[in-house]
Design an enzyme around this catalytic site. Structure first.
Site, PDB file in Angstrom:
ATOM      1  N   GLU A 136      -5.306   9.461  -3.533  1.00  0.00           N
ATOM      2  CA  GLU A 136      -5.233  10.929  -3.427  1.00  0.00           C
ATOM      3  C   GLU A 136      -5.172  11.406  -1.983  1.00  0.00           C
ATOM      4  O   GLU A 136      -4.464  12.355  -1.642  1.00  0.00           O
ATOM      5  CB  GLU A 136      -6.460  11.545  -4.124  1.00  0.00           C
ATOM      6  CG  GLU A 136      -6.435  13.042  -4.235  1.00  0.00           C
ATOM      7  CD  GLU A 136      -5.299  13.538  -5.112  1.00  0.00           C
ATOM      8  OE1 GLU A 136      -5.324  13.315  -6.316  1.00  0.00           O
ATOM      9  OE2 GLU A 136      -4.355  14.154  -4.558  1.00  0.00           O
ATOM     10  N   LYS A 164       4.933  11.267   2.702  1.00  0.00           N
ATOM     11  CA  LYS A 164       4.261  11.958   1.601  1.00  0.00           C
ATOM     12  C   LYS A 164       5.254  12.277   0.477  1.00  0.00           C
ATOM     13  O   LYS A 164       4.927  12.174  -0.701  1.00  0.00           O
ATOM     14  CB  LYS A 164       3.592  13.231   2.129  1.00  0.00           C
ATOM     15  CG  LYS A 164       2.431  12.912   3.076  1.00  0.00           C
ATOM     16  CD  LYS A 164       1.957  14.118   3.856  1.00  0.00           C
ATOM     17  CE  LYS A 164       0.829  13.759   4.815  1.00  0.00           C
ATOM     18  NZ  LYS A 164       0.530  14.810   5.789  1.00  0.00           N
TER      19      LYS A 164
HETATM   20  N1  HSE Z   1      -0.873  14.736  10.824  1.00  0.00           N
HETATM   21  C1  HSE Z   1      -1.008  15.070   9.445  1.00  0.00           C
HETATM   22  C2  HSE Z   1      -0.725  16.549   9.311  1.00  0.00           C
HETATM   23  C3  HSE Z   1      -2.399  14.729   8.978  1.00  0.00           C
HETATM   24  O1  HSE Z   1      -0.556  17.230  10.319  1.00  0.00           O
HETATM   25  O2  HSE Z   1      -0.635  17.048   8.193  1.00  0.00           O
HETATM   26  C4  HSE Z   1      -2.540  14.553   7.504  1.00  0.00           C
HETATM   27  O3  HSE Z   1      -1.679  13.619   6.964  1.00  0.00           O
END
Ligand code: HSE
Length: 429
Positions: free
Chosen positions: A129, A205
């Site tokens: 998650e 992601k």
């Molecule tokens: N560097 C990432 C962001 C952190 O700015 O969303 C979380 O994955």
């Protein structure tokens, strides 16, 4: 009372957050779940680093491999990141029949297929998650809450650093470099901020979300990825003229077997919920049948939000262990590979900012080329006069291949003074 033993690898920002969350919420969780979530061992390379939690000596493992090999450990939590040691630790843990929790988006995006398959074959739980959008339970939502749905699209603001930068530029008229500096100081950016601003973090992601939503493997290399470094204050101001804002979106679309998976700055209607997502917050808009539209919003980065997701995964696995039902929810569906559209095969609207000499016939030269390539014009803005000026055109829906061809020709015209800026537009999120 059932005790579930946890082995933590990596006491960095998120690992420390997990220890704090367990210290703070452990007693209440014990009551609520009837399970003692026992942090038994921690493997960490650098114990000298100053941290704001006290770790008893008895918790220090002699190394990650020793922790994984310890027969008392039920769940291995990998929080070191990267694709090297982290991968071999997870593979080793699964081999030894341990359940795994990880926040490692880069690893899952690049090597998830093999790792998920190994967990599935072993009947083990592999939860992740925290790999996408920090505290927002987007994985659980897609995997369980929307299990009955056919998901047709996802539009996500999944990188807090980029959203922070674009928000500061939009709301305060700040230049890119200054806003990036602020985001770094506030701890949102990755150690290497290029991962954020070049779009790679969002692509990692998206690979995870799109694979989960489609049940098909969406390889990272198939995701068209463009960051925000070329977005200027000028574009943000012109977008406002069109009643739009610019966001870095991770986009997944599926129509039959045709899948789109892309990350790029996008003009979206100012009235859409995603347009009001400000600062380092994340939000994900999922469209599925029969659910319709679902929007999740929250903190996508940082110690506490990410620790919240890790601890929730530990709880899920602990509940499964108690009932002897690990592996019940497959980490991802096993539906084969997706045929992903190349970027030049997509159709959308385009915002084009030309830098041209202000003289009669210039617009006709540009629109002539656009017209011959079947690119219709929805509106044109020219506010400045004299010398080299910006001319902005919003197109109707067009094929990207044609738009690229047109820009290659237009950028060679003698009155065009700089490379044309192209930003894609999403009208119906
Ligand atoms: N560097 C990432 C962001 C952190 O700015 O969303 C979380 O994955």
């Amino acid at each position: 009372m059932k005790t579930v033993n946890i082995g933590l690898i990596g006491l960095g920002t998120v690992g420390t957050g997990l220890v704090k969350a367990l210290n703070a919420n452990g007693p209440i969780l014990k009551k609520r779940l009837g399970i003692d979530l026992n942090l038994l061992l921690i493997a960490e390379k650098n114990w000298r680093k100053a941290r704001d939690v006290k770790i008893p000596l008895s918790l220090r493992a002699s190394g990650a491999r020793a922790l994984i090999a310890d027969p008392r450990i039920d769940i291995v939590v990998e929080l070191i990141g990267g694709c090297g040691d982290a991968r071999s630790y997870i593979v080793e843990a699964l081999k030894r029949g341990k359940h795994v929790v990880t926040a490692n988006k880069a690893l899952l995006a690049a090597h998830g297929e093999g790792i998920f398959e190994q967990a599935r074959r072993g009947g083990l739980d592999l939860y992740y998650e925290a790999s996408v959008c920090g505290a927002i339970p987007i994985i659980k939502t897609i995997r369980e809450g929307l299990a009955s749905n056919r998901i047709s699209s996802i539009f996500g603001i999944v990188n807090g650093t980029c959203n922070y930068i674009l928000s500061r530029m939009t709301e305060s008229g700040m230049e890119f470099a200054e806003a990036l500096g602020e985001a770094q100081r506030l701890g949102y950016a990755e150690a290497n901020p290029a991962l954020d601003i070049e779009g790679d973090d969002s692509a990692h992601k998206l690979a995870i979300l799109a694979t989960l939503a489609s049940g098909l493997w969406i390889p990272l290399r198939a995701i068209y990825t463009e960051g925000i470094t070329h977005v200027s204050l000028m574009d943000i101001r012109y977008a406002r003229e069109f009643d739009r804002v610019i966001k870095l979106l991770a986009i997944f679309k599926r129509q039959g077997n045709a899948v789109e998976a892309r990350v790029h700055p996008t003009l979206i209607p100012a009235r859409h919920l995603l347009a009001s997502v400000s600062g380092a917050h994340n939000a994900v808009c999922v469209n599925g049948h029969p659910a319709g539209e679902i929007v999740l919003y929250g903190s996508g980065a940082g110690q506490d939000p990410t620790a919240s997701a890790v601890l929730s995964d530990i709880i899920d696995i602990a509940l499964n262990i108690r009932r002897g039902c690990a592996g019940r929810i497959s980490p991802v569906a096993r539906g084969g590979r997706a045929a992903i559209k190349q970027i030049d095969e997509i159709e959308t609207q385009y915002y084009l900012r030309f830098s041209v000499i202000d003289r009669p016939g210039v617009l006709a030269g540009i629109t002539g080329i656009l017209g011959r390539l079947q690119i219709g014009i929805a509106s044109v803005i020219q506010t400045e006069r004299g010398g080299t000026v910006p001319v902005v055109i919003m197109t109707h829906r067009a094929l990207e291949r044609n738009v690229r061809k047109a820009l290659a020709r237009i950028d060679r015209l003698p009155f065009v003074k700089a490379k044309t800026t192209l930003i894609r537009v999403e009208e119906n999120l």
